[in-house]
Design an enzyme around this catalytic site. Structure first.
Site, PDB file in Angstrom:
ATOM      1  N   LYS A  67       4.693   9.608   8.816  1.00 30.40           N
ATOM      2  CA  LYS A  67       3.740   8.860  10.669  1.00 30.40           C
ATOM      3  C   LYS A  67       4.908   9.296  10.935  1.00 30.40           C
ATOM      4  CE  LYS A  67       1.527   5.362   7.880  1.00 30.40           C
ATOM      5  NZ  LYS A  67      -0.115   5.027   8.323  1.00 30.40           N
ATOM      6  N   TYR A 122       0.856  -1.544   0.132  1.00 28.85           N
ATOM      7  CA  TYR A 122       0.026  -0.393  -0.512  1.00 28.85           C
ATOM      8  C   TYR A 122       1.040   1.123  -0.001  1.00 28.85           C
ATOM      9  CZ  TYR A 122      -3.191   3.690   1.808  1.00 28.85           C
ATOM     10  OH  TYR A 122      -3.752   4.794   1.895  1.00 28.85           O
ATOM     11  N   ASP A 160       9.521   2.643   0.364  1.00 31.18           N
ATOM     12  CA  ASP A 160       8.317   3.185   0.791  1.00 31.18           C
ATOM     13  C   ASP A 160       8.112   2.909   2.198  1.00 31.18           C
ATOM     14  OD1 ASP A 160       5.991   4.045   1.545  1.00 31.18           O
ATOM     15  OD2 ASP A 160       5.087   3.789   0.282  1.00 31.18           O
TER      16      ASP A 160
HETATM   17  N1  PLP Z   1       2.988   3.981   2.354  1.00 27.22           N
HETATM   18  C1  PLP Z   1       2.896   3.185   3.518  1.00 27.22           C
HETATM   19  C2  PLP Z   1       3.795   1.764   3.659  1.00 27.22           C
HETATM   20  C3  PLP Z   1       1.504   3.026   3.886  1.00 27.22           C
HETATM   21  O1  PLP Z   1       1.535   1.634   4.864  1.00 27.22           O
HETATM   22  C4  PLP Z   1       1.002   4.303   4.358  1.00 27.22           C
HETATM   23  C5  PLP Z   1      -0.315   4.874   5.180  1.00 27.22           C
HETATM   24  O2  PLP Z   1      -0.483   3.419   6.203  1.00 27.22           O
HETATM   25  C6  PLP Z   1       1.384   5.568   3.305  1.00 27.22           C
HETATM   26  C7  PLP Z   1       1.548   5.211   2.750  1.00 27.22           C
HETATM   27  C8  PLP Z   1       0.220   6.995   3.275  1.00 27.22           C
HETATM   28  O3  PLP Z   1       0.732   7.070   3.869  1.00 27.22           O
HETATM   29  P1  PLP Z   1      -0.284   8.346   4.502  1.00 27.22           P
HETATM   30  O4  PLP Z   1      -1.536   7.825   5.630  1.00 27.22           O
HETATM   31  O5  PLP Z   1      -0.059   9.442   5.863  1.00 27.22           O
HETATM   32  O6  PLP Z   1      -1.196   9.595   3.278  1.00 27.22           O
END
Ligand code: PLP
Length: 869
Positions: free
Chosen positions: A693, A568, A665
């Site tokens: 985060k 994700y 990511d």
């Molecule tokens: N990338 C990963 C691996 C994530 O787990 C998340 C959110 O849980 C995101 C990107 C997206 O981050 P945000 O919720 O701050 O937009």
């Protein structure tokens, strides 16, 4: 070639004529006589026809119990090949006489079927084995039969309109490879291995282990399973028998609906019951495969049926499993909806797959359509399995068990369970309930998201949070295991962070203006990821991914993006392709599929989906390298909490080779699994890192950190005309605002100054997962707790699938959601269906409290029947 085919054709015509004549003779209505006639016919016709007869023989519903018994006794006693032929076949296949390969070999078979026979033997190591040998001449005979049958069906297709309507020619062509594949025991071995792997860890189902060094295309050597034959279930001790039929049904449904690889012939002769009542499947000569899409459509169909939405169910059924469905009119769909209602509702007390498929097939036939072959194969297997289940327990309530099976794997609670939770939660937290109800008119959901697909029915309404604890608006205190989905690694309201935020607010909370906190956060980020000396701030992980992809495209001047299935990357169109719920295509060559309505279909189609950890991914990259701007990957997927170093290293090499930008990511992992993320653990550096985060200290924040030549694409060229074509625009009114940046810089500064936090978190995660595993085992509940370095998850399942697409399938989602509510009752907050996180604020006493609450919860859940068959 021509002569055997001609002989076969003459035989087919003669014996078929004889069958018809016999069938028309007086006494034809006696089903026993009809069965005897048919079995004689099949025997003369050879293995292809015998296989069909074997399947028919399990259908007591079709023939009546007497005739079915007649069939069974016949197939139990098929003659083996002559001893000389057996010796010849063994010596040729094993490369040496059987006496030299085995310490002992019993020349009398323990079973002889249509295609092969099985002998008991002992290996020189002393292990007892079963040796399966293809009968001499059978492959040739199968081929000849298939050729002739194909030809006859072709003729019938031209001459007999009814055959054209049923498209018998087309159906046979689709089934032919499966039927002819039966004598290639290497293919069978592959199926057997895969199915064994799928059931690994499941104490209720077994598949014999193969000895690959002795397996050839005509011989299989596998562990010998001592047990009670499938048709003698009453020989098992009485205490092992009660749920036997449910076990058989459940094992079969798991194969079909979760694993997508099922035994097409689960009749009693192919099953043995182990001493503990475990169901051991044998003989994987005929195996059906359902694709990811098939299983999705089947689940969607059952889901509509279970909820009594018959028109929708009819639409889903025809859309996925009917050939020629485009010709079906609206009134035909209504008729099909009536058939569904009749079988699923009115006849559910004595459910019969046979009757349902018969009625559905007849209706479709009248409308010039037919069921697809894949679903026909599944129907055949269901028919066989159903016959077996009734054989084991004639009073078995298949439909009730069917409902129970589907319900367990749905994230929604039963009405009764939901009502119990509602009463209990509202009594404990009435103010929260009232606030939730009042908010329902104005807010999509009482959290920022309505947990799409897996909704939270009773989200907490929190008044305050401190350290590892949350206090709701009613004053209830919970030990928190969510970590706010990741940011709160230091615990809620850590003094260092609180102080930084207070100061930044007192200083005016500026944004869109340079401020020292922004500079400090950027410096910390750039230093945390060696070789990636530039940082660019934004407001969330989703934004970071959008920015990184834009930079990669601007640099490479290429369009396409590759990502890994199940990863994700935020809620953008790219981020959600094949991400959490919906997957498609072969597991080694996944097909991109949108995970949300409103996604741009062109962008989805442009995405190349890889499988994390799978070497086939590198071929996929090479195949479209010239179009690929970037590969984006979670280096340590949160769902697995593991780093595949070898895969990441090779990914780095392939991206270098093809000039593709590699993006990690690390929105979750960047400062959670180590200071500097999973890339530090893997020893592999990407070109760009997406962070989020933790870097906002609990406030909205994201960042792209990367190699200067890439991130600097967001700087101006000082030529406005060139900027528009050669530079990547990155916006964000609140990006780098002083409050967020101060909170983030304080958090990272604290983590950097206290490196001991990470090993302590890793130790506590191991401690907690160990405690939870122990509690589940003590309660006798099938449960898998996985995790490392502060990330963990609880799944009620025996299996530990490697691929994310396989993790939802077969997982007891209903129990996972219920666990969250049970734990809440015992003072622990676990997100319903999200990875859990520990923080530095959790003490060992807290973990003991969590384990105690977990133990009580799973025991109460077991008492409430959550884990019953
Ligand atoms: N990338 C990963 C691996 C994530 O787990 C998340 C959110 O849980 C995101 C990107 C997206 O981050 P945000 O919720 O701050 O937009």
């Amino acid at each position: 070639m021509v002569l055997p085919a001609a002989v076969e054709a003459v035989r087919t015509v003669c014996w078929t004529a004889a069958l018809l004549a016999g069938h028309l003779a007086p006494g034809r209505r006696d089903p026993r006589r009809a069965a005897a006639l048919l079995r004689r016919y099949l025997y003369r016709m050879g293995p292809l026809y015998l296989k069909a007869g074997q399947i028919l023989g399990t259908q007591s519903g079709l023939w009546g119990p007497g005739a079915a018994a007649e069939f069974r006794s016949f197939f139990a006693g098929l003659p083996p090949m002559a001893p000389a032929a057996l010796r010849r076949t063994l010596a040729r296949s094993l490369g040496a006489p059987a006496d030299r390969v085995f310490a002992s070999f019993d020349w009398t078979p323990v079973a002889a079927g249509t295609v092969a026979q099985v002998h008991r033997a002992t290996l020189p190591s002393g292990e007892a084995v079963a040796v399966k040998v293809v009968k001499e001449g059978v492959p040739e005979r199968l081929h000849a039969s298939a050729r002739v049958l194909g030809l006859l069906l072709h003729l019938a297709h031209l001459l007999v309109p009814a055959c054209r309507r049923f498209d018998l020619r087309g159906q046979f062509a689709e089934l032919r490879p499966a039927l002819l594949g039966q004598f290639d025991l290497r293919a069978e071995a592959r199926h057997q291995d895969r199915i064994r792997e799928n059931f690994a860890g499941n104490p209720r189902v077994g598949v014999p282990r193969l000895y690959p060094e002795h397996c050839t295309d005509r011989v299989l050597v596998m562990e010998f399973v001592d047990g009670v034959p499938g048709h003698e279930a009453d020989r098992l001790p009485a205490d092992r028998r009660p749920d036997l039929a449910a076990r058989v049904q459940e094992a079969f449904y798991c194969m079909a609906y979760f694993h997508g690889r099922f035994h097409v012939d689960p009749h009693p002769g192919n099953v043995v019951f182990g001493a503990g009542g475990e169901v051991v499947f044998l003989d994987f000569g005929l195996v059906g495969v359902l694709s990811e899409d098939d299983r999705w459509h089947l689940s969607a169909f059952y889901y509509a049926c279970v909820r009594g939405r018959w028109e929708l169910a009819a639409d889903r059924f025809t859309g996925a499993f009917v050939v020629g469905g485009d010709r079906l009119s609206a009134d035909c769909r209504t008729e099909l909806a009536d058939v569904l209602r009749h079988h699923f509702e009115d006849r559910s007390r004595r459910w019969s797959t046979m009757a349902f498929f018969r009625d559905a097939a007849m209706l479709l036939h009248r409308r010039g359509a037919r069921l697809s072959t894949r679903i026909t194969l599944l129907a055949l297997a269901l028919l066989t399995g159903e016959g077996f289940v009734y054989d084991v327990d004639p009073g078995f309530d298949l439909w009730t068990h069917n409902r129970r099976f589907t319900d367990r794997f749905s994230p929604y609670q039963s009405d009764a369970a939901r009502e119990t939770f509602r009463r209990e939660i509202e009594a404990r937290a009435p103010r929260a309930a009232a606030l939730r109800a009042a908010a329902a008119d104005t807010l999509v959901a009482p959290t920022h998201l309505d947990r799409f697909v897996l909704p939270s029915t009773f989200p907490l309404v929190v008044r305050s949070a401190a350290g590892a604890r949350l206090t709701d608006v009613d004053g209830n205190v919970y030990l928190d295991l969510s970590g706010g989905y990741g940011p709160h690694i230091l615990g809620y309201g850590h003094p260092v962070v609180r102080e930084a935020i207070h100061r930044a607010v007192a200083d005016g909370a500026v944004n869109a203006l340079g401020n020292p906190a922004e500079f400090a956060l950027a410096r910390l980020l750039a230093q945390a990821f060696p070789g990636q000396g530039r940082a660019l701030l934004c407001n969330s992980g989703t934004e970071a991914v959008l920015v990184a992809i834009r930079l990669a495209r601007a640099w490479t001047n290429r369009r396409r993006v590759a990502k890994c299935e199940g990863h994700y990357h935020g809620f953008s169109d790219h981020g959600q392709v094949s991400s959490w719920f919906r997957y498609s295509g072969d597991p080694h060559r996944p097909r991109a599929v949108a995970n949300s309505a409103g996604a741009d279909p062109r962008l989805v189609a442009d995405t190349v989906v890889l499988q994390y950890g799978d070497p086939a991914s590198f071929d996929r990259i090479a195949a479209c390298a010239a179009e690929l701007a970037c590969v984006i990957v979670e280096p340590m997927p949160a769902a697995l909490a593991e780093v595949d170093r070898g895969f990441l290293r090779r990914l780095r090499q392939e991206c270098d080779r093809h000039g593709i930008v590699l993006i990690f990511d690390e929105v979750v992992t960047g400062f959670r699994v180590d200071y500097g993320g999973a890339q530090r653990l893997a020893g592999v550096r990407p070109d760009l890192t997406c962070a989020g985060k933790i870097i906002g200290g609990g406030l909205p924040c994201g960042a792209v950190v990367g190699r200067p030549h890439l991130v600097d694409l967001a700087r101006t060229t000082h030529d406005p005309f060139l900027d528009v074509t050669a530079r990547a625009f990155v916006g964000g009114t609140m990006s780098g605002n002083s409050v967020t940046a101060a909170a983030g810089a304080a958090t990272l500064g604290h983590l950097r100054a206290h490196p001991e936090i990470y090993p302590a978190l890793a130790r506590r995660t191991d401690l907690l997962t160990g405690l939870l595993t122990g509690e589940a085992a003590a309660a006798g509940v099938p449960c898998r707790i996985t995790g490392s370095r502060s990330i963990f998850s609880v799944t009620f399942d025996h299996a530990s699938p490697r691929r994310i697409r396989d993790r939802l399938a077969g997982s007891h989602l209903q129990a996972s959601v219920a666990l969250a509510y049970y734990l809440r009752k015992h003072g622990v907050y676990l997100p319903e269906l999200h990875t859990a996180m520990l923080s530095a604020a959790h003490t060992e006493d807290d973990l003991a409290q969590v384990a105690g609450a977990f133990g009580k919860s799973v025991r109460e859940m077991a008492d409430a029947g959550f884990f019953a068959h």
